[in-house]
Motif scaffolding. Structure first.
Motif, mmCIF file in Angstrom:
data_model
loop_
_atom_site.group_PDB
_atom_site.id
_atom_site.type_symbol
_atom_site.label_atom_id
_atom_site.label_comp_id
_atom_site.label_asym_id
_atom_site.label_seq_id
_atom_site.Cartn_x
_atom_site.Cartn_y
_atom_site.Cartn_z
ATOM 1 N N ALA A 1 -49.139 -56.479 -28.089
ATOM 2 C CA ALA A 1 -49.110 -54.920 -27.678
ATOM 3 C C ALA A 1 -49.856 -54.031 -28.786
ATOM 4 O O ALA A 1 -50.633 -53.227 -28.535
ATOM 5 N N ALA A 2 -49.671 -54.640 -30.130
ATOM 6 C CA ALA A 2 -50.070 -53.680 -31.082
ATOM 7 C C ALA A 2 -51.696 -54.160 -31.221
ATOM 8 O O ALA A 2 -52.426 -53.265 -31.640
ATOM 9 N N ILE A 3 -52.147 -55.513 -31.042
ATOM 10 C CA ILE A 3 -53.662 -55.718 -31.172
ATOM 11 C C ILE A 3 -54.195 -55.000 -29.868
ATOM 12 O O ILE A 3 -55.419 -54.490 -30.245
ATOM 13 N N SER A 4 -53.692 -55.158 -28.753
ATOM 14 C CA SER A 4 -54.138 -54.619 -27.546
ATOM 15 C C SER A 4 -54.511 -52.967 -27.824
ATOM 16 O O SER A 4 -55.267 -52.385 -27.049
ATOM 17 N N SER A 5 -53.409 -52.285 -28.399
ATOM 18 C CA SER A 5 -53.716 -51.070 -28.488
ATOM 19 C C SER A 5 -54.600 -50.521 -29.579
ATOM 20 O O SER A 5 -54.915 -49.340 -30.124
ATOM 21 N N GLY A 6 -54.946 -51.396 -30.341
ATOM 22 C CA GLY A 6 -56.027 -51.197 -31.416
ATOM 23 C C GLY A 6 -55.000 -50.894 -32.859
ATOM 24 O O GLY A 6 -55.830 -50.632 -33.835
ATOM 25 N N GLU A 7 -53.785 -50.914 -32.866
ATOM 26 C CA GLU A 7 -53.082 -50.446 -34.066
ATOM 27 C C GLU A 7 -53.352 -51.661 -35.067
ATOM 28 O O GLU A 7 -53.319 -51.647 -36.131
ATOM 29 N N TRP B 1 -49.827 -55.131 -43.469
ATOM 30 C CA TRP B 1 -48.964 -53.756 -43.479
ATOM 31 C C TRP B 1 -48.935 -53.235 -42.030
ATOM 32 O O TRP B 1 -48.132 -52.593 -41.356
ATOM 33 N N SER B 2 -49.976 -53.091 -40.970
ATOM 34 C CA SER B 2 -50.125 -52.512 -39.905
ATOM 35 C C SER B 2 -49.440 -53.468 -38.663
ATOM 36 O O SER B 2 -48.636 -53.049 -38.230
ATOM 37 N N VAL B 3 -49.439 -54.724 -38.812
ATOM 38 C CA VAL B 3 -48.422 -55.321 -37.985
ATOM 39 C C VAL B 3 -46.931 -55.292 -38.249
ATOM 40 O O VAL B 3 -45.941 -55.344 -37.368
ATOM 41 N N LEU B 4 -46.778 -55.060 -39.723
ATOM 42 C CA LEU B 4 -45.240 -54.664 -40.139
ATOM 43 C C LEU B 4 -44.892 -53.613 -39.558
ATOM 44 O O LEU B 4 -43.510 -53.537 -39.120
ATOM 45 N N ALA B 5 -45.556 -52.690 -39.821
ATOM 46 C CA ALA B 5 -45.223 -51.379 -39.101
ATOM 47 C C ALA B 5 -44.877 -51.284 -37.924
ATOM 48 O O ALA B 5 -44.133 -50.627 -37.321
ATOM 49 N N ALA B 6 -45.965 -51.956 -37.084
ATOM 50 C CA ALA B 6 -45.458 -51.893 -35.534
ATOM 51 C C ALA B 6 -44.429 -52.762 -35.334
ATOM 52 O O ALA B 6 -43.708 -52.438 -34.214
ATOM 53 N N SER B 7 -44.201 -53.809 -36.092
ATOM 54 C CA SER B 7 -43.079 -54.568 -35.609
ATOM 55 C C SER B 7 -41.640 -53.557 -35.930
ATOM 56 O O SER B 7 -40.768 -53.795 -35.371
ATOM 57 N N GLU B 8 -41.424 -53.023 -37.077
ATOM 58 C CA GLU B 8 -40.392 -52.070 -37.362
ATOM 59 C C GLU B 8 -40.184 -50.975 -36.297
ATOM 60 O O GLU B 8 -39.233 -50.651 -36.041
ATOM 61 N N ARG B 9 -41.136 -50.789 -35.465
ATOM 62 C CA ARG B 9 -41.010 -49.866 -34.259
ATOM 63 C C ARG B 9 -40.632 -50.573 -33.024
ATOM 64 O O ARG B 9 -40.606 -49.867 -32.029
ATOM 65 N N GLY B 10 -40.582 -51.796 -33.186
ATOM 66 C CA GLY B 10 -40.223 -52.828 -32.049
ATOM 67 C C GLY B 10 -41.584 -53.280 -31.161
ATOM 68 O O GLY B 10 -41.191 -53.974 -30.031
ATOM 69 N N ALA B 11 -42.702 -53.061 -31.539
ATOM 70 C CA ALA B 11 -43.922 -53.386 -30.839
ATOM 71 C C ALA B 11 -44.287 -54.810 -31.020
ATOM 72 O O ALA B 11 -44.219 -55.414 -32.291
ATOM 73 N N ASP B 12 -44.495 -55.767 -30.215
ATOM 74 C CA ASP B 12 -44.944 -57.075 -30.459
ATOM 75 C C ASP B 12 -46.065 -57.113 -30.915
ATOM 76 O O ASP B 12 -47.193 -56.265 -30.795
ATOM 77 N N PRO B 13 -46.615 -58.327 -31.532
ATOM 78 C CA PRO B 13 -48.206 -58.270 -31.946
ATOM 79 C C PRO B 13 -49.130 -58.046 -30.761
ATOM 80 O O PRO B 13 -50.222 -57.645 -31.152
#
Length: 331
Positions: free
Chosen positions: A77-83, A63-75
């Motif tokens: 960046a999302a992992i690096s940011s801790g999201e 769910w977290s990576v899907l939410a990040a993807s919807e905002r336009g963030a790639d995996p």
């Protein structure tokens, strides 16, 4: 003396010499190509996926990576940011997620395959149903007719069963009586004529005389041939001959290549014996079969087939030899 060491000098001393000043740039690490997850544009995907998974905890991180993807963030960046979570090699987070999603895919693909199988099966069943409906329509009509014919058919069956019982009874009695054909009663003689296939007209003519076995076999009794056609006379003569040599039923004499012939088979026999010079057309025209041919005298052969008397005598001798050679030994 003033302490110049504590005084700020706003400019670089003139005795320092520099070449062209270079601007230092901080080197950047080569980023891995971004893998953007597809946006979760399908409404209801989350709830649908949860229903497909037996253990929703295994896809909790999704769910977290899907939410990040919807905002336009790639995996990355999302992992690096801790999201989006990740784990060390001893406790990877994402293999379970991938395995679960692949399992859902396989299950749904199996469903698609099963759908096609069911579609094909339904088409087969529809085709079978069409055939059944056609057969049903035909059999419905047949059953309606059967309802009308059932009673007469049952009556016919009863009559046939009665004839079957009588046939067994009569054949047993007559076959035993044929051991001494001279002792046949008039009734038994009529049954013999019936069994060997003489026509009803012949049977009625002879039955009217109430002829017994000894009268029928009397060589001087020409009355048995009165009022008969030439073909009927030959048939009666053959029956008399076979009764004299104890070859009734005729099946006892099936080995005879002459007597077992119908007209068509007799024509083939004529073709095999070309030396007889007998016309197949005449045999067909006069309905001459094997038994009738055997009973023909020399005069009848000569007149019927328009051959010389010598030729007729030769044919008569040869057919007689063939006939008696096929009889049981001692006859």
């Amino acid at each position: 003396m003033e302490n110049n060491m504590l005084e700020y000098t706003p400019r670089i001393p003139t005795h320092w010499k520099f070449s062209k000043q270079r601007k230092l740039e901080t080197p950047l690490s080569d980023p891995a190509p971004a893998v953007l997850a597809p946006k979760n544009e399908c409404k209801g995907f989350d709830s649908w996926l949860k229903k497909q998974c037996e253990n929703t905890k295994e896809i909790q991180s999704l769910w977290s990576v899907l939410a990040a993807s919807e905002r336009g963030a790639d995996p990355r960046a999302a992992i690096s940011s801790g999201e989006v979570p990740f784990g060390f090699s001893d406790s990877f987070v994402w293999p379970k997620v991938v395995k679960t999603l692949q399992g859902v895919t396989n299950k749904m693909n199996s469903g698609s395959q099963r759908k096609q199988e069911l579609k094909n099966r339904m088409e087969e069943l529809r085709a079978e149903l069409n055939k059944c409906e056609e057969e049903y329509a035909l059999i419905t009509e047949s059953v309606q007719v059967w309802e009308e014919m059932k009673a007469p058919c049952e009556q016919a069956t009863k009559l046939a069963q009665s004839c079957q019982e009588l046939e067994e009874e009569f054949s047993s009695v007559v076959e035993q009586a044929l051991e001494e054909p001279e002792d046949l009663s008039a009734d038994h003689l009529i049954l013999v004529f019936n069994a060997v296939g003489l026509s009803r007209d012949i049977i009625q003519k002879i039955a009217a005389e109430r002829m017994t076995g000894d009268e029928f076999l009397d060589p001087y009794n020409s009355a048995i041939y009165e009022g008969l056609t030439n073909e009927e006379r030959l048939d009666v003569g053959y029956c008399k001959h076979m009764m004299e040599i104890r070859q009734i039923p005729y099946s006892k004499h099936d080995d005879c290549v002459i007597c077992r012939c119908d007209t068509e088979e007799l024509i083939y026999l004529f073709e095999e014996h070309e030396e007889w010079k007998l016309s197949p057309d005449i045999a067909k025209k006069k309905c001459i079969n094997g038994p009738r041919f055997f009973m023909m005298s020399i005069n009848e052969l000569e007149e019927t087939f328009s051959i010389s008397r010598a030729q007729a005598r030769t044919v008569w001798k040869e057919k007689k030899q063939i006939h008696y050679a096929a009889l049981s030994p001692g006859i």
